[in-house]
Enzyme design. Sequence first.
Site, PDB file in Angstrom:
ATOM      1  N   GLY A   1       0.848  -1.183   0.000  1.00  0.00           N
ATOM      2  CA  GLY A   1       0.000   0.000   0.000  1.00  0.00           C
ATOM      3  C   GLY A   1       0.881   1.228   0.000  1.00  0.00           C
TER       4      GLY A   1
ATOM      5  N   TYR B   1       9.242  -3.743   2.899  1.00  0.00           N
ATOM      6  CA  TYR B   1       8.764  -3.823   1.514  1.00  0.00           C
ATOM      7  C   TYR B   1       9.909  -3.748   0.500  1.00  0.00           C
ATOM      8  CZ  TYR B   1       6.103  -2.507  -2.680  1.00  0.00           C
ATOM      9  OH  TYR B   1       5.573  -2.448  -3.945  1.00  0.00           O
TER      10      TYR B   1
ATOM     11  N   GLU C   1      -3.967   3.520   0.354  1.00  0.00           N
ATOM     12  CA  GLU C   1      -3.865   4.444  -0.770  1.00  0.00           C
ATOM     13  C   GLU C   1      -2.533   5.194  -0.762  1.00  0.00           C
ATOM     14  OE1 GLU C   1      -6.070   6.587   2.578  1.00  0.00           O
ATOM     15  OE2 GLU C   1      -5.915   4.573   1.751  1.00  0.00           O
TER      16      GLU C   1
ATOM     17  N   LYS D   1      -9.034  13.635  -0.134  1.00  0.00           N
ATOM     18  CA  LYS D   1      -9.134  14.668   0.897  1.00  0.00           C
ATOM     19  C   LYS D   1      -9.694  15.975   0.337  1.00  0.00           C
ATOM     20  CE  LYS D   1      -5.358  12.856   3.778  1.00  0.00           C
ATOM     21  NZ  LYS D   1      -3.999  13.118   4.322  1.00  0.00           N
TER      22      LYS D   1
END
Length: 323
Positions: free
Chosen positions: A81, A151, A193, A202
């Site tokens: 993500g 990651y 996201e 937003k």
Amino acid sequence: MSTDQVVAVAGGGGFIGGAMVARLRELGYSRIRSIDVKPVSEWHQAFDDVENLVLDLRDRDACRTACRDAYYVFNFACDMGGMGFIKTHQGDCMLSVLINTHMLMAAREYRVGHYFFSSSACVYNTQKQESPDVTALKEADAYPAFAEDGYGWEKLFSERMCRHFTEDFAIKTRVARYHNVYGPYGTYDGGREKAPAAICRKVIEAKLSGRHEIEIWGDGEQTRSFMYIDDCTFGTLKIMNSDVPQPLNLGSSYLVSISRLVDMVEHIAGIRLTRRYKLDAPQGVRGRNSDNTLIQSLLGWEPSIPLEVGMERTYQWIYDQMK
């Protein structure tokens, strides 16, 4: 690539995988197998004329099912993500090493012709990314290794797996290091996201609610480059069809600050917002950009869709979902 061969897309229920399935359909591929761990109802894109399989590709037998009879394999599958996710789920991100390992083993067993692995710019040495005015990263900058914890290390290790399966077992592997892919059908809420989608969401929330303010993670001066999804799928196919065995950057070389990205989305929305900066939020490296010298010299191409164009398309898609 031959359109009558079986093409397996691991992670086909995700953002990039779903976009690749859509592009392959447009190009006339008729034997597409899309695999994801999520129920099909939760896939970003799903198509009735595709063989859709719900499998956990951390399991070796699931990978054997995914690769059986396939000539082309695209591996987009991983647990990932935006920075808010990978900073707090490093163990989960590392477990994705099982996916690529078992997919490569299955590809060897079933004599897959071409195997693509989606790596990330998170493999790059973080000590080379400590300034917003960062020098664009060349492929060689992954070593000496000091990747993004969790990651990035998983991606770097999996790149090496691809290299050694090519050397030892003659599997034609291709690797792209993605730089911040965005666009319609991408995740825009829920915690996974990335910055472009989060900022769009937003700004839309502020516009729809009438509360004209926005929270920005960090001081807004951190920089990135962002690649639109159409450039991503086009470039991925170019790399898959190439004779280039080493990892290649696949990203835009247009560097932009997060504050500038907010400016851009405010302009698209026709609104100005009061900005609140959350300085203790996960931010990642201070600056990151893609040096595209190698992909230009080897493939004669680089991503070119302007950020303003891609962000307008992305904003409109997210607005339609939220409205």
